[in-house]
Scaffold this active site. Sequence first.
Site, short mmCIF file in Angstrom:
data_model
loop_
_atom_site.label_atom_id
_atom_site.label_comp_id
_atom_site.label_asym_id
_atom_site.label_seq_id
_atom_site.Cartn_x
_atom_site.Cartn_y
_atom_site.Cartn_z
N LEU A 41 11.17 1.95 -0.35
CA LEU A 41 10.05 1.81 0.62
C LEU A 41 9.92 0.84 1.47
O LEU A 41 10.57 -0.38 1.39
CB LEU A 41 8.87 1.47 -0.46
CG LEU A 41 7.57 1.72 0.25
CD1 LEU A 41 6.96 2.92 0.33
CD2 LEU A 41 6.43 0.66 -0.60
N GLU B 11 15.44 -2.04 -4.69
CA GLU B 11 14.56 -3.09 -4.60
C GLU B 11 13.87 -3.34 -6.00
O GLU B 11 14.29 -2.85 -6.96
CB GLU B 11 13.53 -2.16 -3.55
CG GLU B 11 12.89 -0.81 -4.20
CD GLU B 11 12.06 0.04 -3.08
OE1 GLU B 11 11.40 -0.55 -2.46
OE2 GLU B 11 12.37 1.15 -3.12
N LYS C 80 5.27 6.51 0.00
CA LYS C 80 4.55 5.65 -1.31
C LYS C 80 3.86 6.67 -2.16
O LYS C 80 2.73 6.55 -1.88
CB LYS C 80 3.66 4.75 -0.42
CG LYS C 80 3.40 3.47 -1.57
CD LYS C 80 3.15 2.30 -0.76
CE LYS C 80 2.53 1.21 -1.52
NZ LYS C 80 3.33 0.69 -2.45
N TYR D 116 -0.41 6.55 -1.85
CA TYR D 116 -1.11 5.49 -2.08
C TYR D 116 -0.89 4.04 -1.21
O TYR D 116 0.32 4.26 -0.66
CB TYR D 116 -1.56 4.87 -3.53
CG TYR D 116 -0.29 4.21 -3.90
CD1 TYR D 116 1.07 4.85 -4.32
CD2 TYR D 116 -0.06 2.83 -4.37
CE1 TYR D 116 2.10 4.01 -4.76
CE2 TYR D 116 0.93 1.90 -4.87
CZ TYR D 116 2.02 2.63 -4.77
OH TYR D 116 3.16 1.88 -5.63
N1 PDD Z 1 4.11 -1.89 -3.92
N2 PDD Z 1 8.96 -1.49 -2.88
C1 PDD Z 1 8.22 -0.76 -3.79
C2 PDD Z 1 9.04 0.11 -4.65
C3 PDD Z 1 6.81 -0.79 -3.86
O1 PDD Z 1 6.32 -0.31 -4.59
C4 PDD Z 1 6.06 -1.98 -2.96
C5 PDD Z 1 4.89 -2.25 -3.11
C6 PDD Z 1 7.07 -2.81 -2.20
C7 PDD Z 1 6.58 -3.83 -1.16
O2 PDD Z 1 5.74 -3.27 -0.27
P1 PDD Z 1 4.59 -3.95 0.80
O3 PDD Z 1 5.21 -5.33 0.91
O4 PDD Z 1 4.23 -3.02 1.73
O5 PDD Z 1 3.54 -4.13 -0.57
C8 PDD Z 1 8.27 -2.51 -2.17
C9 PDD Z 1 2.75 -2.15 -4.14
C10 PDD Z 1 2.13 -3.36 -3.91
C11 PDD Z 1 2.29 -1.65 -5.67
O6 PDD Z 1 2.57 -0.79 -6.07
O7 PDD Z 1 1.32 -2.29 -6.40
#
Ligand code: PDD
Length: 286
Positions: free
Chosen positions: A204, A179, A147, A33
């Site tokens: 990620l 993270e 992801k 996703y």
């Molecule tokens: N999640 N690390 C993890 C495990 C994440 O699920 C996310 C983002 C990030 C940050 O990535 P980005 O800056 O590309 O959004 C880091 C999304 C927002 C979610 O699952 O809702």
Amino acid sequence: MSRTVFVNGDFVPYEEARIPIMDRGFLFADGIYEVAAILDGKLVDNEAHLARLERSLGEIRIANPYSAAEWTGLEEELVARNGIREGLVYMQVTRGVSERDFAFPTDVAPTVVMFTQEKRMRDAPAAETGVAVITVPDLRWQRRDIKSVALLAQVLAKQAAAEAGVAEAWMVEDGHVTEGSSSTAFIITKSGTIVTRPLSHAVLPGITREAVIRLAEEAQLRVEERLFTKAEAVDAAEAFLTSATMLVMPVVTIDGQPVAGGKPGPLVQRLRSLYFDLADGPKGRA
Ligand code: PDD
């Protein structure tokens, strides 16, 4: 306005959207996703999100059903149909629908769904006060760079955070913060160096992380990609997290211990404002 979602090529009312129970996303979490922010009705850093989507698909060997231009057109249409000015667009691709069998089915078309969510982004109340986080063990698999929709460990981490009355859980492995459950973790040392974990299979590759590192370097701030511990984070000058859903968010306590005197620090606030400048583009707000 009723909610419109996207399912396999069609824009349909949410109530009419259907996915068969044999979808491999449902049975095996066999899918990936993306989440991109919407500010002023426009997608933020969408090319980078689509590049990561393409990479995630490639890593689990699902053919990308759309070109970047096609994805963008569909996302923009969905945002327009739902009249979203601030919020998120969610995109998911699974391997498709097939009789339950672990190995990949042949001749199956991927399932594609998209929906939008309204959310206050620019004036998010949490950004004024900063957020609290707890730490939890990182229970995830070894390919967190993908992801994947297999988010059970993150669901449990976020639930632990919710039960502790805080916004996010920072996951810890071998003594180091990996993270957040849905965000990238950063600290700023007392000498002003911005620190976040380097990219690897352990985390990620955050799109917001990438933008913030670029902005920090352009502003002549020092950035170090290295591991850090919870103890170092608690002792840091400032801490923050980044994600498409929270953008740049100050962290003011970790496991109940205040960071930066329990208030959003100056460098985090500067990075948040630089991020909005970037998202707004050279011409300012639409
Ligand atoms: N999640 N690390 C993890 C495990 C994440 O699920 C996310 C983002 C990030 C940050 O990535 P980005 O800056 O590309 O959004 C880091 C999304 C927002 C979610 O699952 O809702």
